[in-house]
Design a protein around this motif. Structure first.
Motif, short mmCIF file in Angstrom:
data_model
loop_
_atom_site.label_atom_id
_atom_site.label_comp_id
_atom_site.label_asym_id
_atom_site.label_seq_id
_atom_site.Cartn_x
_atom_site.Cartn_y
_atom_site.Cartn_z
N UNK A 28 0.74 -1.03 -0.39
CA UNK A 28 -0.08 0.18 -0.12
C UNK A 28 0.82 0.96 0.21
N UNK A 29 2.01 0.87 1.11
CA UNK A 29 2.25 2.72 0.67
C UNK A 29 3.60 2.36 -0.32
N UNK A 30 4.14 1.26 -0.90
CA UNK A 30 4.33 1.37 -2.63
C UNK A 30 3.53 1.87 -3.19
N UNK A 31 2.06 1.80 -3.71
CA UNK A 31 1.45 2.53 -4.55
C UNK A 31 1.38 3.76 -3.55
N UNK A 32 0.78 4.54 -2.58
CA UNK A 32 1.05 5.16 -2.65
C UNK A 32 2.46 6.28 -3.43
N UNK A 33 2.97 5.10 -2.65
CA UNK A 33 4.56 6.72 -3.32
C UNK A 33 4.79 6.98 -4.13
N UNK A 34 4.50 5.57 -5.06
CA UNK A 34 4.17 6.34 -6.68
C UNK A 34 3.50 7.13 -7.13
N UNK A 35 2.05 6.87 -6.66
CA UNK A 35 1.59 7.70 -6.85
C UNK A 35 1.61 9.22 -6.65
N UNK A 36 2.18 9.98 -5.85
CA UNK A 36 2.60 10.78 -4.92
C UNK A 36 4.33 11.24 -5.62
N UNK A 37 4.86 10.08 -6.01
CA UNK A 37 5.74 10.96 -6.77
C UNK A 37 5.73 11.10 -8.37
N UNK A 38 4.84 10.46 -8.97
CA UNK A 38 4.00 10.50 -9.83
C UNK A 38 3.46 12.30 -10.67
N UNK A 39 2.95 12.64 -9.26
CA UNK A 39 2.01 14.41 -9.14
C UNK A 39 2.53 15.48 -8.53
N UNK A 40 3.76 13.96 -8.29
CA UNK A 40 5.40 15.95 -7.74
C UNK A 40 5.75 16.43 -9.33
N UNK A 41 5.80 14.97 -10.41
CA UNK A 41 6.08 15.69 -11.51
C UNK A 41 8.07 14.47 -11.27
N UNK A 42 7.79 13.67 -10.98
CA UNK A 42 9.00 12.80 -11.00
C UNK A 42 8.69 11.98 -12.14
N UNK A 43 9.64 11.38 -12.80
CA UNK A 43 9.94 9.59 -13.75
C UNK A 43 9.71 8.16 -12.56
N UNK A 44 9.33 8.08 -12.03
CA UNK A 44 9.44 6.32 -11.23
C UNK A 44 10.21 5.69 -11.75
N UNK A 45 11.61 5.43 -11.89
CA UNK A 45 12.73 4.17 -12.84
C UNK A 45 12.18 3.15 -11.87
N UNK A 46 12.21 2.97 -10.78
CA UNK A 46 11.93 1.74 -10.18
C UNK A 46 11.24 1.74 -8.56
N UNK A 47 10.11 0.70 -8.54
CA UNK A 47 9.21 0.46 -7.67
C UNK A 47 9.49 -0.70 -7.49
N UNK A 48 9.76 -1.37 -5.60
CA UNK A 48 9.86 -2.31 -5.85
C UNK A 48 9.92 -2.88 -4.09
N UNK A 49 10.37 -4.01 -3.94
CA UNK A 49 10.31 -3.93 -2.56
C UNK A 49 12.16 -3.25 -2.28
N UNK A 50 12.27 -3.91 -0.95
CA UNK A 50 14.65 -3.54 -0.93
C UNK A 50 14.65 -5.36 -0.72
N UNK A 51 14.28 -5.79 -0.92
CA UNK A 51 14.92 -7.41 -1.17
C UNK A 51 14.99 -7.51 -3.22
N UNK A 52 13.94 -7.21 -3.77
CA UNK A 52 14.00 -7.70 -4.56
C UNK A 52 15.23 -5.96 -5.65
N UNK A 53 14.79 -4.71 -5.04
CA UNK A 53 16.28 -3.78 -5.50
C UNK A 53 17.48 -4.59 -5.04
#
Length: 321
Positions: A28-53
């Protein structure tokens, strides 16, 4: 004709869209951060868990790194420390959200990048932290904030500015006398070789007993049971008292313990700690037995300034401070 409220993406001074990496274990937090970062004008290059990263070995961090880690183990701490080193070298900004339970472990992982650390934040706090990160980008064009977000960001900016100004005025290292420490003679009246001159010793003040400092701190905190705690909030002074007592007791103070002593929300206390470390009032001390942990201690100049203050006020009046 309907107004056009489309705004350009957040760009740096060269006109390149800013990029963000989002690392969060909670979906849920990951999805919120993704939406908020895009709303702020950022280009999301990666959105994942710490283990996946960690397993992916992704090369680029982007301009901003958003991390949410409510719980961490030894492997997570090692990965966070590596991210701290990479972000510090690359100049990427970081916003790290964690829980009070994991604060000490997470705080110890970040010694180079100077991240914003949030404790159990709500979504609005995360948005404001993204806004603060954007504020450091020169010649930036932002998407429009709504009125509530604008006011919250303004209040946060004012708060951080007030903290910095207050600490600049009170920092003992910048006093007109040149600091709290000076060369002194080893005896009340010491005559130099050849007896050409006489040096009068100045007695160095000592901090009060830790038990007395604890009583003062306890009395200050008791006011919150009878009045709104915000009326008496003075986190810098409460933290100084707590660290002075710990210094006399020979104890190390964790960042979690210091946040509790501050009597304000942990995220606010962390802002104060960061500003006080930057001002030279406090020191970040690495645990020699575990490099992943860090403690907070009084700088020597702060201890001397406190001792001089209490010596001037007098022990009879200390309990009323």
């Amino acid at each position: 004709m309907q107004a056009d409220f489309a705004y350009q993406a957040a760009q740096d001074s060269a006109g390149c869209q800013l990029a963000v990496t989002i690392i969060a274990d909670r979906e849920l937090i990951r999805a919120q951060l993704h939406d908020d970062a895009e709303a702020a004008g950022f280009r999301v290059i990666e959105c994942c868990t710490l283990e996946d990263y960690a397993q992916a070995g992704i090369a680029s961090l982007g301009d901003l790194l958003l991390i949410d880690c409510a719980q961490v183990d030894a492997q997570d701490m090692a990965q966070l420390s590596r991210l701290d080193i990479r972000a510090g070298k690359a100049g990427a900004q970081m916003v790290v959200a964690t829980s009070m339970a994991a604060l000490d472990a997470v705080f110890g992982c970040f010694a180079l990048s100077g991240p914003q650390i949030l404790v159990d934040p709500g979504r609005a706090e995360r948005v404001i932290a993204i806004g603060r990160a954007l504020a450091h980008v020169p010649n930036l064009r932002l998407r429009e904030l709504d009125e509530e977000d604008r006011l919250m960001l303004l209040r946060l900016t004012e708060q951080v500015g007030q903290i910095a100004m207050r600490l600049e005025r009170t920092s003992p290292g910048k006093s007109a006398s040149g600091g709290a420490f000076r060369l002194e003679s080893p005896a009340p009246a010491w005559r130099g070789q050849g007896e050409e001159y006489l040096v009068e010793a100045k007695v160095r003040a000592r901090l009060p007993e830790p038990a007395l400092l604890r009583r003062i701190l306890k009395a200050r905190q008791a006011r919150a049971r009878f009045f709104d705690g915000d009326l008496f909030a003075d986190p810098a002074w409460d933290m100084l008292l707590d660290l002075a007592a710990a210094r006399g007791e020979g104890l190390r103070v964790s960042v979690t313990s210091l946040c509790i002593a501050a009597g304000v929300p942990a995220t606010t206390a962390l802002r104060w700690i960061g500003q006080m470390v930057e001002a030279g009032l406090l020191l970040r001390v690495q645990d020699p037995e575990d490099r992943r942990r860090a403690f907070i201690a009084l700088a020597d100049t702060s201890a001397a300034a406190l001792a001089n203050y209490f010596a001037e006020v007098g022990t009879a009046e200390l309990a009323a401070v």
